[in-house]
Design a protein around this motif. Structure first.
Motif, PDB file in Angstrom:
ATOM      1  N   GLN A 120      36.502 -34.843   5.637  1.00 41.79           N
ATOM      2  CA  GLN A 120      37.599 -35.284   6.402  1.00 41.79           C
ATOM      3  C   GLN A 120      37.497 -36.418   6.790  1.00 41.79           C
ATOM      4  OE1 GLN A 120      38.249 -32.219   9.318  1.00 41.79           O
ATOM      5  NE2 GLN A 120      38.549 -30.477   8.064  1.00 41.79           N
ATOM      6  N   ALA A 121      36.256 -36.909   7.169  1.00 38.56           N
ATOM      7  CA  ALA A 121      36.119 -38.611   7.417  1.00 38.56           C
ATOM      8  C   ALA A 121      36.529 -39.547   6.538  1.00 38.56           C
ATOM      9  CB  ALA A 121      34.627 -38.679   7.862  1.00 38.56           C
ATOM     10  N   PHE A 122      36.260 -39.282   5.294  1.00 36.98           N
ATOM     11  CA  PHE A 122      36.676 -39.990   4.104  1.00 36.98           C
ATOM     12  C   PHE A 122      38.183 -39.902   3.857  1.00 36.98           C
ATOM     13  CE2 PHE A 122      32.201 -39.887   2.546  1.00 36.98           C
ATOM     14  CZ  PHE A 122      32.026 -40.973   2.111  1.00 36.98           C
ATOM     15  N   LEU A 123      38.629 -38.457   4.092  1.00 35.69           N
ATOM     16  CA  LEU A 123      40.146 -38.175   3.856  1.00 35.69           C
ATOM     17  C   LEU A 123      40.974 -39.153   4.903  1.00 35.69           C
ATOM     18  CD1 LEU A 123      42.485 -36.396   2.655  1.00 35.69           C
ATOM     19  CD2 LEU A 123      41.857 -34.956   4.925  1.00 35.69           C
ATOM     20  N   ALA A 124      40.284 -39.325   6.135  1.00 36.20           N
ATOM     21  CA  ALA A 124      41.497 -40.037   7.056  1.00 36.20           C
ATOM     22  C   ALA A 124      40.971 -41.560   6.977  1.00 36.20           C
ATOM     23  CB  ALA A 124      41.004 -39.489   8.508  1.00 36.20           C
ATOM     24  N   SER A 125      40.217 -42.152   5.994  1.00 38.67           N
ATOM     25  CA  SER A 125      39.823 -43.471   6.279  1.00 38.67           C
ATOM     26  C   SER A 125      40.072 -44.078   4.920  1.00 38.67           C
ATOM     27  CB  SER A 125      38.350 -43.554   6.746  1.00 38.67           C
ATOM     28  OG  SER A 125      37.442 -43.012   5.801  1.00 38.67           O
ATOM     29  N   MET A 126      40.149 -43.315   3.821  1.00 39.52           N
ATOM     30  CA  MET A 126      40.324 -44.012   2.483  1.00 39.52           C
ATOM     31  C   MET A 126      41.762 -43.900   2.007  1.00 39.52           C
ATOM     32  SD  MET A 126      36.957 -42.517   0.223  1.00 39.52           S
ATOM     33  CE  MET A 126      37.683 -43.495  -1.237  1.00 39.52           C
ATOM     34  N   PRO A 127      42.339 -44.957   1.236  1.00 37.50           N
ATOM     35  CA  PRO A 127      43.912 -44.927   0.894  1.00 37.50           C
ATOM     36  C   PRO A 127      44.094 -43.542   0.194  1.00 37.50           C
ATOM     37  CG  PRO A 127      42.632 -46.878   0.236  1.00 37.50           C
ATOM     38  CD  PRO A 127      41.556 -46.010   0.771  1.00 37.50           C
ATOM     39  N   ARG A 128      45.041 -43.202   0.283  1.00 41.70           N
ATOM     40  CA  ARG A 128      45.613 -41.731  -0.017  1.00 41.70           C
ATOM     41  C   ARG A 128      45.588 -41.628  -1.608  1.00 41.70           C
ATOM     42  NH1 ARG A 128      48.397 -37.359   2.356  1.00 41.70           N
ATOM     43  NH2 ARG A 128      48.726 -35.432   0.828  1.00 41.70           N
ATOM     44  N   LYS A 129      46.097 -42.819  -2.306  1.00 41.05           N
ATOM     45  CA  LYS A 129      46.256 -42.856  -3.584  1.00 41.05           C
ATOM     46  C   LYS A 129      44.912 -42.732  -4.663  1.00 41.05           C
ATOM     47  CE  LYS A 129      50.612 -45.117  -3.940  1.00 41.05           C
ATOM     48  NZ  LYS A 129      51.484 -46.373  -4.439  1.00 41.05           N
ATOM     49  N   ALA A 130      43.905 -43.368  -3.909  1.00 37.34           N
ATOM     50  CA  ALA A 130      42.563 -43.281  -4.354  1.00 37.34           C
ATOM     51  C   ALA A 130      41.812 -41.997  -4.458  1.00 37.34           C
ATOM     52  CB  ALA A 130      41.560 -44.391  -3.614  1.00 37.34           C
ATOM     53  N   ILE A 131      42.324 -41.105  -3.674  1.00 39.60           N
ATOM     54  CA  ILE A 131      41.661 -39.671  -3.599  1.00 39.60           C
ATOM     55  C   ILE A 131      42.572 -38.586  -3.831  1.00 39.60           C
ATOM     56  CG2 ILE A 131      39.747 -40.638  -1.993  1.00 39.60           C
ATOM     57  CD1 ILE A 131      41.249 -39.387   0.230  1.00 39.60           C
ATOM     58  N   GLU A 132      43.732 -39.123  -4.183  1.00 46.86           N
ATOM     59  CA  GLU A 132      44.670 -37.779  -4.403  1.00 46.86           C
ATOM     60  C   GLU A 132      44.416 -36.787  -5.424  1.00 46.86           C
ATOM     61  OE1 GLU A 132      47.963 -35.841  -3.410  1.00 46.86           O
ATOM     62  OE2 GLU A 132      47.762 -37.826  -2.545  1.00 46.86           O
ATOM     63  N   HIS A 133      43.518 -37.256  -6.503  1.00 51.20           N
ATOM     64  CA  HIS A 133      43.002 -36.196  -7.560  1.00 51.20           C
ATOM     65  C   HIS A 133      42.263 -35.066  -6.967  1.00 51.20           C
ATOM     66  CE1 HIS A 133      39.954 -39.209  -7.240  1.00 51.20           C
ATOM     67  NE2 HIS A 133      39.132 -38.301  -7.998  1.00 51.20           N
ATOM     68  N   VAL A 134      41.458 -35.451  -5.898  1.00 46.75           N
ATOM     69  CA  VAL A 134      40.500 -34.450  -5.132  1.00 46.75           C
ATOM     70  C   VAL A 134      41.250 -33.582  -4.257  1.00 46.75           C
ATOM     71  CG1 VAL A 134      38.401 -34.257  -3.795  1.00 46.75           C
ATOM     72  CG2 VAL A 134      38.679 -36.233  -5.661  1.00 46.75           C
ATOM     73  N   ILE A 135      42.252 -34.314  -3.530  1.00 48.89           N
ATOM     74  CA  ILE A 135      43.015 -33.638  -2.589  1.00 48.89           C
ATOM     75  C   ILE A 135      43.838 -32.627  -3.241  1.00 48.89           C
ATOM     76  CG2 ILE A 135      45.066 -33.861  -1.122  1.00 48.89           C
ATOM     77  CD1 ILE A 135      44.083 -36.629  -0.301  1.00 48.89           C
ATOM     78  N   SER A 136      44.616 -32.931  -4.388  1.00 53.62           N
ATOM     79  CA  SER A 136      45.270 -32.148  -4.960  1.00 53.62           C
ATOM     80  C   SER A 136      44.352 -30.635  -5.913  1.00 53.62           C
ATOM     81  CB  SER A 136      45.984 -32.626  -6.307  1.00 53.62           C
ATOM     82  OG  SER A 136      46.969 -33.773  -5.845  1.00 53.62           O
ATOM     83  N   ALA A 137      43.352 -30.922  -6.160  1.00 48.06           N
ATOM     84  CA  ALA A 137      42.685 -29.959  -6.676  1.00 48.06           C
ATOM     85  C   ALA A 137      42.182 -28.900  -5.522  1.00 48.06           C
ATOM     86  CB  ALA A 137      41.360 -30.819  -7.254  1.00 48.06           C
ATOM     87  N   GLU A 138      41.760 -29.699  -4.273  1.00 47.96           N
ATOM     88  CA  GLU A 138      41.455 -28.759  -3.245  1.00 47.96           C
ATOM     89  C   GLU A 138      42.718 -27.911  -2.762  1.00 47.96           C
ATOM     90  OE1 GLU A 138      38.576 -29.880  -0.333  1.00 47.96           O
ATOM     91  OE2 GLU A 138      37.337 -30.838  -1.898  1.00 47.96           O
TER      92      GLU A 138
END
Length: 288
Positions: free
Chosen positions: A168-186
């Motif tokens: 969640q610390a990474f989730l709130a501090s990194m650009p959404r587009k850069a981590i969207e693939h991990v967000i979607s999978a979870e």
């Protein structure tokens, strides 16, 4: 998966594999067998799971027999590993050690490791340092400042993005587009909609740190916050865990000690968050 370049690699073992070769571009000498080994290791890095010999050979465009000979040596020195039961290949313990050593030589990560140790001792907690990998937050260092917490989390563990304090610390501090693939999978696994994720991000930003109670390990209180590089990108996240319920909740002394220490470290290091993230964490984290 992108195939590794087979340029200047002989199709069979010859004396050229162990002789010095001269690069036509810069005239510097090198050992071609080392370069071939590097291509095989790079391919093992690209695979996200243990791989059969045939698939690895296809990825590097070499005969399987040749790749097998190189793998035998790589396994012996620990850069590769073979599963005794399945015969599949992956990266070995020496590869992990090299990766961790390279990361630790990044100055901000090395300094964050000292911060982690000091906080773990001061707050009598266990903790870890994580960097962002291709599949999510990866643990690269652990510390115990109190009674060790028994868990399955070790070096190289990939933490959940949505259900762990580190994630969640990474989730709130990194650009959404850069981590969207991990967000979607979870999201697919948890059946969370976008509104739930957006709410989690907003709450974490306002709080100034990610706080979890027992989601990964029952009864465990955890807190995490990012550390930034000089360019404003997230370098790593510092996480602490304590077996006392609500230990890191806002309003508790440990919460204030942790968030102030992170803010002081950021100020001393000069790793100011980028404008987009600055708004995210500025409200919740203030210096002493």
């Amino acid at each position: 998966m992108t195939k590794a370049s087979p340029k200047n690699i002989p199709d069979s073992e010859t004396e050229h594999d162990i002789a010095d070769v001269v690069d036509a571009a810069d005239k510097r000498k090198g050992i071609q067998s080392v370069e071939v080994s590097g291509i095989i290791i790079a391919a093992l890095c690209d695979f996200k799971f243990p791989v059969p010999l045939k698939d690895l050979a296809d990825a590097v465009s070499m005969p399987a027999a040749k790749v097998h000979r190189y793998l035998a040596s790589l396994v012996r020195i620990g850069l590769a590993w073979q599963d005794d039961q399945t015969g599949l290949y992956g990266l070995g313990p020496m590869a992990l050690r090299m990766g961790v050593s390279a990361i630790e030589r990044n100055d901000v990560v090395m300094r964050a490791g000292r911060l982690l140790r000091n906080l773990a001792i001061e707050l009598r907690s266990s903790g870890h340092l994580a960097i962002w990998g291709e599949r999510g937050p990866v643990l690269i260092r652990t510390e115990h400042g109190g009674p060790p917490i028994i868990s399955t989390m070790g070096l190289g563990t990939v933490m959940p993005l949505l259900r762990s304090a580190t994630g969640q610390a990474f989730l709130a501090s990194m650009p959404r587009k850069a981590i969207e693939h991990v967000i979607s999978a979870e999201q697919d696994i948890l059946h969370w909609d976008d509104a739930t994720v957006d709410r989690l991000i907003a709450d974490t930003k306002q709080r100034g740190a990610a706080v979890i109670e027992g989601d990964i390990v029952p009864g465990l209180s955890a807190i995490s916050a990012p550390v930034y590089n000089l360019d404003g990108a997230v370098a790593c996240c510092v996480t602490l865990m304590n077996p006392n319920a609500n230990y890191f909740q806002p309003g508790q002394p440990a919460f204030d000690v942790f968030t102030c220490a992170i803010a002081d470290f950021t100020q001393s290091w000069g790793g100011t968050p980028r404008a987009e993230s600055d708004q995210a964490w500025g409200a919740g984290i203030t210096g002493r």
